[in-house]
Design a protein around this motif. Structure first.
Motif, PDB file in Angstrom:
ATOM      1  N   ILE A  91       0.838  -1.207   0.000  1.00 65.98           N
ATOM      2  CA  ILE A  91       0.000   0.000   0.000  1.00 65.98           C
ATOM      3  C   ILE A  91       0.871   1.254   0.000  1.00 65.98           C
ATOM      4  O   ILE A  91       0.573   2.242  -0.690  1.00 65.98           O
ATOM      5  CB  ILE A  91      -0.946  -0.005   1.216  1.00 65.98           C
ATOM      6  CG1 ILE A  91      -1.954  -1.148   1.090  1.00 65.98           C
ATOM      7  CG2 ILE A  91      -1.673   1.331   1.347  1.00 65.98           C
ATOM      8  CD1 ILE A  91      -2.777  -1.376   2.335  1.00 65.98           C
ATOM      9  N   ASP A  92       1.964   1.218   0.758  1.00 60.63           N
ATOM     10  CA  ASP A  92       2.858   2.384   0.839  1.00 60.63           C
ATOM     11  C   ASP A  92       3.494   2.682  -0.518  1.00 60.63           C
ATOM     12  O   ASP A  92       3.769   3.849  -0.841  1.00 60.63           O
ATOM     13  CB  ASP A  92       3.942   2.139   1.885  1.00 60.63           C
ATOM     14  CG  ASP A  92       4.733   3.405   2.205  1.00 60.63           C
ATOM     15  OD1 ASP A  92       4.101   4.399   2.611  1.00 60.63           O
ATOM     16  OD2 ASP A  92       5.969   3.394   2.040  1.00 60.63           O
ATOM     17  N   VAL A  94       1.993   2.453  -3.319  1.00 62.17           N
ATOM     18  CA  VAL A  94       0.984   3.249  -4.022  1.00 62.17           C
ATOM     19  C   VAL A  94       1.002   4.682  -3.513  1.00 62.17           C
ATOM     20  O   VAL A  94       0.971   5.641  -4.295  1.00 62.17           O
ATOM     21  CB  VAL A  94      -0.424   2.631  -3.845  1.00 62.17           C
ATOM     22  CG1 VAL A  94      -1.488   3.511  -4.500  1.00 62.17           C
ATOM     23  CG2 VAL A  94      -0.467   1.225  -4.422  1.00 62.17           C
ATOM     24  N   LYS A  95       1.079   4.832  -2.204  1.00 58.51           N
ATOM     25  CA  LYS A  95       1.106   6.162  -1.610  1.00 58.51           C
ATOM     26  C   LYS A  95       2.290   6.978  -2.126  1.00 58.51           C
ATOM     27  O   LYS A  95       2.164   8.186  -2.414  1.00 58.51           O
ATOM     28  CB  LYS A  95       1.185   6.043  -0.086  1.00 58.51           C
ATOM     29  CG  LYS A  95       1.266   7.377   0.644  1.00 58.51           C
ATOM     30  CD  LYS A  95       1.371   7.175   2.149  1.00 58.51           C
ATOM     31  CE  LYS A  95       1.485   8.509   2.882  1.00 58.51           C
ATOM     32  NZ  LYS A  95       1.592   8.320   4.349  1.00 58.51           N
ATOM     33  N   ALA A 115      -5.196   0.774   4.102  1.00 55.91           N
ATOM     34  CA  ALA A 115      -5.380   1.582   2.899  1.00 55.91           C
ATOM     35  C   ALA A 115      -5.999   2.933   3.230  1.00 55.91           C
ATOM     36  O   ALA A 115      -5.579   3.972   2.712  1.00 55.91           O
ATOM     37  CB  ALA A 115      -6.253   0.829   1.894  1.00 55.91           C
ATOM     38  N   LEU A 119      -3.720   6.118   2.448  1.00 54.73           N
ATOM     39  CA  LEU A 119      -4.096   6.830   1.225  1.00 54.73           C
ATOM     40  C   LEU A 119      -5.124   7.930   1.461  1.00 54.73           C
ATOM     41  O   LEU A 119      -5.245   8.848   0.645  1.00 54.73           O
ATOM     42  CB  LEU A 119      -4.648   5.827   0.199  1.00 54.73           C
ATOM     43  CG  LEU A 119      -3.678   4.712  -0.207  1.00 54.73           C
ATOM     44  CD1 LEU A 119      -4.379   3.715  -1.134  1.00 54.73           C
ATOM     45  CD2 LEU A 119      -2.431   5.286  -0.874  1.00 54.73           C
ATOM     46  N   LEU A 296     -10.673   6.092  -2.299  1.00 54.02           N
ATOM     47  CA  LEU A 296      -9.359   6.398  -1.745  1.00 54.02           C
ATOM     48  C   LEU A 296      -8.492   7.126  -2.768  1.00 54.02           C
ATOM     49  O   LEU A 296      -8.735   7.043  -3.979  1.00 54.02           O
ATOM     50  CB  LEU A 296      -8.647   5.106  -1.326  1.00 54.02           C
ATOM     51  CG  LEU A 296      -9.315   4.287  -0.220  1.00 54.02           C
ATOM     52  CD1 LEU A 296      -8.568   2.979  -0.019  1.00 54.02           C
ATOM     53  CD2 LEU A 296      -9.384   5.074   1.079  1.00 54.02           C
ATOM     54  N   ASN A 297      -7.469   7.816  -2.286  1.00 50.88           N
ATOM     55  CA  ASN A 297      -6.508   8.481  -3.171  1.00 50.88           C
ATOM     56  C   ASN A 297      -5.463   7.477  -3.651  1.00 50.88           C
ATOM     57  O   ASN A 297      -4.266   7.633  -3.419  1.00 50.88           O
ATOM     58  CB  ASN A 297      -5.831   9.642  -2.430  1.00 50.88           C
ATOM     59  CG  ASN A 297      -6.791  10.769  -2.135  1.00 50.88           C
ATOM     60  OD1 ASN A 297      -7.409  11.321  -3.036  1.00 50.88           O
ATOM     61  ND2 ASN A 297      -6.925  11.106  -0.864  1.00 50.88           N
ATOM     62  N   GLY A 298      -5.929   6.466  -4.309  1.00 53.08           N
ATOM     63  CA  GLY A 298      -5.065   5.395  -4.787  1.00 53.08           C
ATOM     64  C   GLY A 298      -5.890   4.134  -4.950  1.00 53.08           C
ATOM     65  O   GLY A 298      -6.961   3.994  -4.338  1.00 53.08           O
ATOM     66  N   THR A 328      -9.998   6.979 -10.474  1.00 54.05           N
ATOM     67  CA  THR A 328     -10.079   8.023  -9.447  1.00 54.05           C
ATOM     68  C   THR A 328     -10.447   9.376 -10.056  1.00 54.05           C
ATOM     69  O   THR A 328     -11.182  10.162  -9.452  1.00 54.05           O
ATOM     70  CB  THR A 328      -8.751   8.136  -8.676  1.00 54.05           C
ATOM     71  OG1 THR A 328      -7.675   8.295  -9.603  1.00 54.05           O
ATOM     72  CG2 THR A 328      -8.497   6.890  -7.842  1.00 54.05           C
TER      73      THR A 328
END
Length: 343
Positions: A91-92, A94-95, A115, A119, A296-298, A328
């Motif tokens: 997940i990180d 993606v962030k 998540a 995010l 989410l922002n991702g 998104t």
């Protein structure tokens, strides 16, 4: 998907282990030669597993994670170990922008909590929702949300879910104006809770959005193909999903038992095998795998914990399609249109 886009894979998540995850990633790579992957997990184990998938090695990088999130771990426990687990690191990525999306077959509650914390929700979204595709008798699958991320929802949440679900349907199902309905205990205008009725009024007024609101739908009509998107709170959605999955297994087991009951039944099975094979394919959750946390922002895609290689591959392909079509951005655009009309 852009050539420089990578998908982060939680290689250690899922009930079936690393071997199935790598087999699924390798299958996705064969189906889509342009895909590239960041394989997150125990580096030694992943490198050993890649020996069986030479086509995957050239398209992948291994990101070491010393720990994994167990199926019984509580979300609060998982969050505290986010920096050292394969799920948290995926997940990180993606962030930080190294990956365009993350895919995991691990603990759903932990994945949602990590998540959301990493995010954050998009502007205009109060709560993210878990959406998935369900089989139907229509020309396409059915998008349903929320499937368990939010047990209680108000009207504003349901309206946001409708916007996100419609955008998801346009992206994954290639529909120009998806038919959207609210799950309810009846189809009459007066049926349901205040939240459901208020949400219906708000969605019905949003005629400027690229979706067609059809009103309410009852649980017995979910698979008929009458609508493309069904919106509900996470409590109702999770029950509906588990009921549908249980019914599918019941039908498959009932047919199996019936065909084994006598010699005549076995002959009937041979005659009807093409039809039963089609039924089995349609009901197999691996063929509809890949739920997405919308809002989410991702992009984070949840693969079923018991998915086989085909199921994992399908979840990865869902993620790739969402990246290609910039989901998104579509959601943000539609939310802005609602806010502008309300102002």
């Amino acid at each position: 998907m852009a050539e420089d886009s990578w998908i982060a894979i939680d290689a250690m998540g899922g009930d079936e282990g690393l071997a199935v995850m790598l087999a699924g990633v390798a299958l996705a790579r064969r189906r889509n030669p342009g895909m590239r992957f960041l394989l997150v997990g125990d580096e030694t184990a992943i490198q050993a597993g890649l020996q069986s998938h030479p086509n995957l090695s050239a398209a992948s990088e291994v990101v070491h994670a010393p720990e994994l999130v167990g199926s019984s771990d509580k979300p609060s426990q998982a969050i505290r170990r986010a920096r050292t687990t394969s799920m948290g690191i995926a997940i990180d990525l993606v962030k930080k922008g190294r990956a365009a999306a993350a895919v995991s077959s691990g603990n759903t509650g932990a994945l949602m909590a990590m998540a959301k914390l990493a995010l954050r929700t998009m502007p205009g979204i109060d709560r993210p929702a878990l959406a998935a595709l369900l089989p139907s008798l229509g020309e396409t699958d059915l998008v349903m949300l929320d499937l368990g991320a939010n047990a209680e929802c108000d009207a504003r949440n349901l309206v946001q879910f409708a916007v996100m679900g419609a955008a998801y349907a346009r992206t994954v199902l290639d529909l120009e104006s998806p038919r959207v309905a609210l799950l309810n205990i009846g189809t009459e205008d007066l049926k349901g809770t205040d939240s459901v009725r208020d949400a219906a009024a708000a969605i019905r007024a949003s005629t400027h959005l690229p979706m067609t609101f059809t009103g309410y739908i009852e649980g017995d009509r979910l698979s008929r193909g009458d609508v493309d998107v069904v919106v509900c709170d996470g409590f109702s959605g999770n029950i509906a999903l588990k009921t549908a999955e249980g019914t599918a297994r019941f039908v498959a087991d009932l047919l199996k038992r019936a065909f084994r009951s006598s010699v005549r039944s076995k002959v009937g099975f041979l005659i009807s095998k093409p039809a039963t094979d089609l039924l089995r394919h349609h009901l197999d959750p691996n063929n509809h795998n890949g739920a997405i946390f919308l809002g989410l922002n991702g992009l984070v895609v949840k693969s079923h914990g018991g998915a086989n290689a085909i199921g994992v591959s399908n979840a990865i392909e869902v993620a790739a399609k969402l990246v290609r079509n910039n989901l998104t951005h579509r959601i943000a655009h539609d939310l802005a249109a609602i806010e502008a009309k309300a102002a």
